[in-house]
Design a protein around this motif. Sequence first.
Motif, PDB file in Angstrom:
ATOM      1  N   GLY A  64       0.781  -1.232   0.000  1.00 18.87           N
ATOM      2  CA  GLY A  64       0.000   0.000   0.000  1.00 18.87           C
ATOM      3  C   GLY A  64       0.812   1.281   0.000  1.00 18.87           C
ATOM      4  O   GLY A  64       0.461   2.252  -0.681  1.00 18.87           O
ATOM      5  N   LEU A  65       1.902   1.303   0.754  1.00 15.72           N
ATOM      6  CA  LEU A  65       2.731   2.520   0.793  1.00 15.72           C
ATOM      7  C   LEU A  65       3.431   2.753  -0.544  1.00 15.72           C
ATOM      8  O   LEU A  65       3.459   3.881  -1.049  1.00 15.72           O
ATOM      9  N   LEU A  66       3.995   1.700  -1.122  1.00 15.56           N
ATOM     10  CA  LEU A  66       4.659   1.833  -2.419  1.00 15.56           C
ATOM     11  C   LEU A  66       3.665   2.225  -3.500  1.00 15.56           C
ATOM     12  O   LEU A  66       3.913   3.140  -4.288  1.00 15.56           O
ATOM     13  N   LEU A  67       2.508   1.566  -3.537  1.00 20.84           N
ATOM     14  CA  LEU A  67       1.500   1.907  -4.540  1.00 20.84           C
ATOM     15  C   LEU A  67       0.974   3.322  -4.357  1.00 20.84           C
ATOM     16  O   LEU A  67       0.687   4.014  -5.334  1.00 20.84           O
ATOM     17  N   SER A  68       0.881   3.778  -3.120  1.00 18.64           N
ATOM     18  CA  SER A  68       0.458   5.154  -2.860  1.00 18.64           C
ATOM     19  C   SER A  68       1.428   6.147  -3.494  1.00 18.64           C
ATOM     20  O   SER A  68       1.021   7.112  -4.154  1.00 18.64           O
ATOM     21  N   VAL A 161      -5.578   0.142  -7.964  1.00 15.71           N
ATOM     22  CA  VAL A 161      -4.681   0.493  -6.860  1.00 15.71           C
ATOM     23  C   VAL A 161      -5.332   1.289  -5.740  1.00 15.71           C
ATOM     24  O   VAL A 161      -4.883   1.202  -4.596  1.00 15.71           O
ATOM     25  N   GLU A 162      -6.375   2.061  -6.029  1.00 16.35           N
ATOM     26  CA  GLU A 162      -6.945   2.906  -4.965  1.00 16.35           C
ATOM     27  C   GLU A 162      -7.397   2.125  -3.735  1.00 16.35           C
ATOM     28  O   GLU A 162      -7.174   2.582  -2.621  1.00 16.35           O
ATOM     29  N   PRO A 163      -8.006   0.939  -3.859  1.00 20.60           N
ATOM     30  CA  PRO A 163      -8.378   0.207  -2.640  1.00 20.60           C
ATOM     31  C   PRO A 163      -7.162  -0.260  -1.820  1.00 20.60           C
ATOM     32  O   PRO A 163      -7.302  -0.593  -0.641  1.00 20.60           O
ATOM     33  N   LEU A 164      -5.994  -0.300  -2.438  1.00 15.30           N
ATOM     34  CA  LEU A 164      -4.793  -0.797  -1.755  1.00 15.30           C
ATOM     35  C   LEU A 164      -3.943   0.317  -1.142  1.00 15.30           C
ATOM     36  O   LEU A 164      -3.063   0.046  -0.333  1.00 15.30           O
ATOM     37  N   ILE A 165      -4.202   1.551  -1.532  1.00 13.84           N
ATOM     38  CA  ILE A 165      -3.366   2.668  -1.109  1.00 13.84           C
ATOM     39  C   ILE A 165      -3.514   2.933   0.391  1.00 13.84           C
ATOM     40  O   ILE A 165      -4.615   2.938   0.921  1.00 13.84           O
ATOM     41  N   LEU A 166      -2.380   3.146   1.034  1.00 13.51           N
ATOM     42  CA  LEU A 166      -2.341   3.489   2.451  1.00 13.51           C
ATOM     43  C   LEU A 166      -1.459   4.711   2.659  1.00 13.51           C
ATOM     44  O   LEU A 166      -0.418   4.833   2.020  1.00 13.51           O
ATOM     45  N   THR A 167      -1.862   5.571   3.563  1.00 14.66           N
ATOM     46  CA  THR A 167      -0.949   6.612   4.025  1.00 14.66           C
ATOM     47  C   THR A 167      -0.036   5.980   5.064  1.00 14.66           C
ATOM     48  O   THR A 167      -0.341   4.903   5.608  1.00 14.66           O
TER      49      THR A 167
END
Length: 189
Positions: A64-68, A161-167
């Motif tokens: 999630g962090l990398l994809l963000s 990717v949006e469902p996987l994104i994490l701050t």
Amino acid sequence: MGPEASSWTMVSAGDPLRAYIGHGRQPPAEYAGALARDVDIAGHGTIAAGTGSGSEEVARLSSGLLLSDVHSRIRDAVAGRSKLRLLARSGHDLTITQLMVALGLPSHTWPAFGSSILIELLRERQTSRYLVRIAHFDGVPDAIEASVDVTVPLETWTQLVEPLILTEEAYWERCKLQPDQPAPGKMPW
């Protein structure tokens, strides 16, 4: 491979085998052939399961962090807020496996020595429509062919990717133990 080999897991046993092969050497005879292949497949399966194969939450925590970061850079480029022409990141074979699993791309063996993933923002000349290309080179890239090469519209990439994104804050919040949960035991590696 030494006496320490007796305490290896399926994952750690594969590293020296891949190192031999990656450096153009044959592993010791007792580890070559079918055993090396089976250890590699079992280790990859363990890591794929542990990085989110079958679990969106685990995929989110592993990538999630990398994809963000990647997605925000793509959005910045599309909006004209970035002058970057290339962004290169270095990772580990585990990073490649995590990303392949998170993106739902086929990854049935451990990434070979020198493997890479290329995520490229493209723009069609005639329509100005944006596309995202994801190419996986299993081993040192050559100009001939990627082992996986997928191009999708930007909208499809975003939906993926949006469902996987994490701050970073959300990542740490999700990873911390609740007060009533015991700490996990020491891992053997």
